[in-house]
Design a protein around this motif. Structure first.
Motif, PDB file in Angstrom:
ATOM      1  N   GLU A 186       5.175  -5.484   6.747  1.00 18.60           N
ATOM      2  CA  GLU A 186       6.242  -5.720   7.725  1.00 18.60           C
ATOM      3  C   GLU A 186       6.684  -7.188   7.710  1.00 18.60           C
ATOM      4  O   GLU A 186       7.873  -7.496   7.767  1.00 18.60           O
ATOM      5  CB  GLU A 186       5.761  -5.325   9.122  1.00 18.60           C
ATOM      6  CG  GLU A 186       5.521  -3.837   9.306  1.00 18.60           C
ATOM      7  CD  GLU A 186       6.804  -3.029   9.309  1.00 18.60           C
ATOM      8  OE1 GLU A 186       7.892  -3.634   9.391  1.00 18.60           O
ATOM      9  OE2 GLU A 186       6.720  -1.790   9.219  1.00 18.60           O
ATOM     10  N   ARG A 187       5.722  -8.086   7.664  1.00 23.52           N
ATOM     11  CA  ARG A 187       6.045  -9.509   7.652  1.00 23.52           C
ATOM     12  C   ARG A 187       6.811  -9.894   6.382  1.00 23.52           C
ATOM     13  O   ARG A 187       7.769 -10.666   6.424  1.00 23.52           O
ATOM     14  CB  ARG A 187       4.764 -10.319   7.758  1.00 23.52           C
ATOM     15  CG  ARG A 187       4.972 -11.818   7.902  1.00 23.52           C
ATOM     16  CD  ARG A 187       3.666 -12.490   8.281  1.00 23.52           C
ATOM     17  NE  ARG A 187       2.590 -12.129   7.353  1.00 23.52           N
ATOM     18  CZ  ARG A 187       1.303 -12.335   7.584  1.00 23.52           C
ATOM     19  NH1 ARG A 187       0.918 -12.835   8.740  1.00 23.52           N
ATOM     20  NH2 ARG A 187       0.394 -12.005   6.697  1.00 23.52           N
ATOM     21  N   ALA A 188       6.402  -9.331   5.247  1.00 20.80           N
ATOM     22  CA  ALA A 188       7.063  -9.645   3.983  1.00 20.80           C
ATOM     23  C   ALA A 188       8.487  -9.100   3.959  1.00 20.80           C
ATOM     24  O   ALA A 188       9.416  -9.784   3.513  1.00 20.80           O
ATOM     25  CB  ALA A 188       6.261  -9.078   2.817  1.00 20.80           C
ATOM     26  N   LEU A 189       8.679  -7.882   4.443  1.00 16.94           N
ATOM     27  CA  LEU A 189      10.008  -7.268   4.415  1.00 16.94           C
ATOM     28  C   LEU A 189      10.997  -8.045   5.277  1.00 16.94           C
ATOM     29  O   LEU A 189      12.180  -8.146   4.943  1.00 16.94           O
ATOM     30  CB  LEU A 189       9.921  -5.814   4.892  1.00 16.94           C
ATOM     31  CG  LEU A 189       9.256  -4.842   3.897  1.00 16.94           C
ATOM     32  CD1 LEU A 189       8.914  -3.534   4.583  1.00 16.94           C
ATOM     33  CD2 LEU A 189      10.171  -4.608   2.707  1.00 16.94           C
ATOM     34  N   LYS A 190      10.519  -8.605   6.379  1.00 16.11           N
ATOM     35  CA  LYS A 190      11.408  -9.387   7.245  1.00 16.11           C
ATOM     36  C   LYS A 190      11.889 -10.664   6.569  1.00 16.11           C
ATOM     37  O   LYS A 190      12.937 -11.206   6.914  1.00 16.11           O
ATOM     38  CB  LYS A 190      10.691  -9.746   8.545  1.00 16.11           C
ATOM     39  CG  LYS A 190      10.493  -8.573   9.485  1.00 16.11           C
ATOM     40  CD  LYS A 190       9.735  -8.980  10.740  1.00 16.11           C
ATOM     41  CE  LYS A 190       9.499  -7.801  11.661  1.00 16.11           C
ATOM     42  NZ  LYS A 190       8.719  -8.183  12.873  1.00 16.11           N
ATOM     43  N   SER A 191      11.124 -11.161   5.609  1.00 16.65           N
ATOM     44  CA  SER A 191      11.490 -12.420   4.959  1.00 16.65           C
ATOM     45  C   SER A 191      12.581 -12.240   3.910  1.00 16.65           C
ATOM     46  O   SER A 191      13.174 -13.214   3.461  1.00 16.65           O
ATOM     47  CB  SER A 191      10.261 -13.061   4.308  1.00 16.65           C
ATOM     48  OG  SER A 191       9.813 -12.295   3.208  1.00 16.65           O
ATOM     49  N   PHE A 192      12.854 -10.978   3.512  1.00 13.07           N
ATOM     50  CA  PHE A 192      13.927 -10.719   2.555  1.00 13.07           C
ATOM     51  C   PHE A 192      15.209 -10.437   3.324  1.00 13.07           C
ATOM     52  O   PHE A 192      15.317  -9.432   4.015  1.00 13.07           O
ATOM     53  CB  PHE A 192      13.584  -9.521   1.671  1.00 13.07           C
ATOM     54  CG  PHE A 192      12.582  -9.823   0.596  1.00 13.07           C
ATOM     55  CD1 PHE A 192      12.986 -10.144  -0.682  1.00 13.07           C
ATOM     56  CD2 PHE A 192      11.225  -9.784   0.872  1.00 13.07           C
ATOM     57  CE1 PHE A 192      12.061 -10.422  -1.674  1.00 13.07           C
ATOM     58  CE2 PHE A 192      10.289 -10.050  -0.104  1.00 13.07           C
ATOM     59  CZ  PHE A 192      10.711 -10.384  -1.388  1.00 13.07           C
TER      60      PHE A 192
END
Length: 447
Positions: free
Chosen positions: A318-324
């Protein structure tokens, strides 16, 4: 303002890892002289390769460059079409990429970059004879081009009917042309290791790190080599030396973006050694250095999944997807891996929810303003409508990354075979977690 000077300053900032400043300078160069094609190319490559904004961000820059050159009454640039073709190839549109490469070569039949990248694309599509023809064409008028010789050698190493002696000969010619090319040394070492000569591969990587101490892919390849065929202590030492050598002054405790790949590989090593606390520390450092490092997210979530820590793995996804911010290939791969994890855990409803979220995200990101807002059209066939120049010349950088994949043939779960990655022209090796796990089992059996 001088657009050439602004673009040169932007290139310098980009090499230093200051991507936001680099984008501002490229924008200033394009505003200073809209027909300065090099500024548009640099901006497109920065946004797609390092800022991960997806192919549409690049297309708009290339279409605008094409349009501004026509508007100024200047000849079209082969470099614009070459870079554009490379973008379309990586986006999966091989037909359009071929057409754009052909356009570049019609403008300049001696464009080494176009022939080289066309050859790499054809080799990737396993059109071996066509790829060979492209490389041989370049070498008729540019015999000492180390990058062409390197790509030709890699093609020979992949070709089922290729000749290992010829591949090694091409690598040697590339080193004769440029003895200080870290990318050639790394690719050569990976091939030699594939042939089974680990000592020779190790010597080549050592040689590369002495020639170019800040070439992080060399350090990573060396560390991974020790992980697979040497001792864990030796691999740790290599990763630590690499981080010290490649650390940027503004990189903080993690050393900056160039060190992200080293922290990631170190984390995989610790995961293999079952020191999961150390692995998490390394993965955390990697994401601190590069918040959108897909390889780190992949390795970390897989480790947590294997340990049964699904909530932790979900949080990392979830954290990684928000950064894209845009729907890039890397983000799509993360969505697929997230869905696969839920499915393999038996959470079919959660897997379906992840899939639906990825579809909604793709639709939202692909939404474009109404056509009526756009007045200018690209002069190439099949090209999309280009928005006004001022809309493109906005500073879009926030989070910055540097990892990009050169060979993207992978299965849904991020693949099972060794991959080749490319970063700013340097080829590097990546060992998947499955391979690392096999090595761990062998080590445990020996002990």
């Amino acid at each position: 303002a001088n657009p050439f000077l602004l673009q040169a300053l932007g290139t310098l900032e980009e090499r230093m890892g200051h991507l936001a400043e680099a984008e501002k300078l490229y924008i200033a160069a394009a505003r200073s002289r809209p027909s300065h094609a090099a500024a548009w190319v640099a901006m497109a490559q920065l946004r797609t390769r390092k800022l991960r904004q997806g192919p549409n961000a690049g297309r708009m820059c290339y279409q605008t460059a094409e349009m501004e050159l026509k508007r100024a009454g200047l000849p079209q640039s082969s470099h614009v079409y070459t870079a554009w073709a490379s973008l379309e190839w990586k986006a999966g549109d091989i037909r359009r990429a071929r057409n754009l490469f052909k356009t570049a070569l019609d403008i300049d039949p001696r464009c080494s970059a176009a022939w080289n990248q066309l050859g790499v694309m054809e080799a990737n599509e396993e059109n071996w004879s066509t790829a060979k023809e492209c490389f041989e064409t370049v070498l008729k008028f540019d015999r000492r081009n180390s990058r062409v010789l390197q790509a030709y050698a890699i093609m020979e190493s992949k070709n089922p009917d290729g000749n290992s002696r010829q591949a090694i000969g091409l690598f040697e010619k590339a080193l004769q042309a440029n003895p200080r090319d870290g990318g050639v040394l790394q690719a050569y070492a990976l091939y030699v290791a594939k042939l089974g000569d680990i000592d020779a591969a190790r010597d080549l990587l050592k040689r590369g790190t002495k020639i170019d101490k800040k070439h992080s892919p060399l350090w990573q390849a060396w560390g991974v080599l020790e992980t697979r065929f040497g001792a864990a202590a030796d691999a740790r030492d290599v990763f630590q030396q690499g981080i010290w050598a490649c650390a940027q002054s503004s990189g903080g405790q993690s050393g900056g973006r160039r060190c992200a790949r080293l922290w990631q590989a170190w984390g995989v090593l610790e995961s293999q050694e079952q020191d999961y606390t150390a692995a998490r520390r390394c993965f955390s450092r990697a994401l601190d250095a590069d918040t959108r490092n897909v390889a780190t997210v992949t390795a970390w979530t897989l480790m947590e999944e294997q340990l049964g820590n699904y909530n932790d793995a979900k949080l990392i996804f979830e954290r990684a997807l928000k950064s894209f911010g845009s729907q890039s290939e890397e983000k799509l791969a993360l969505w697929r891996a997230y869905e696969l994890m839920e499915s393999q855990a038996g959470n079919q409803k959660a897997a379906q929810s992840v899939y639906q979220r990825s579809i909604r995200d793709a639709i939202v990101k692909e939404d474009q303003p109404p056509i009526e807002r756009y007045e200018n059209r690209s002069v190439t066939k099949d090209s999309q409508i280009t928005p006004p120049r001022d809309e493109i010349l906005k500073n879009t950088s926030s989070n910055e990354v540097e990892v990009s994949r050169w060979n993207s043939k992978r299965d849904t779960g991020f693949g099972k075979n060794t991959e080749v990655w490319m970063n700013a022209g340097s080829i590097e090796g990546k060992v998947p977690p499955s391979t690392m796990k096999k090595k761990s089992n062998k080590s445990n059996n020996r002990s």
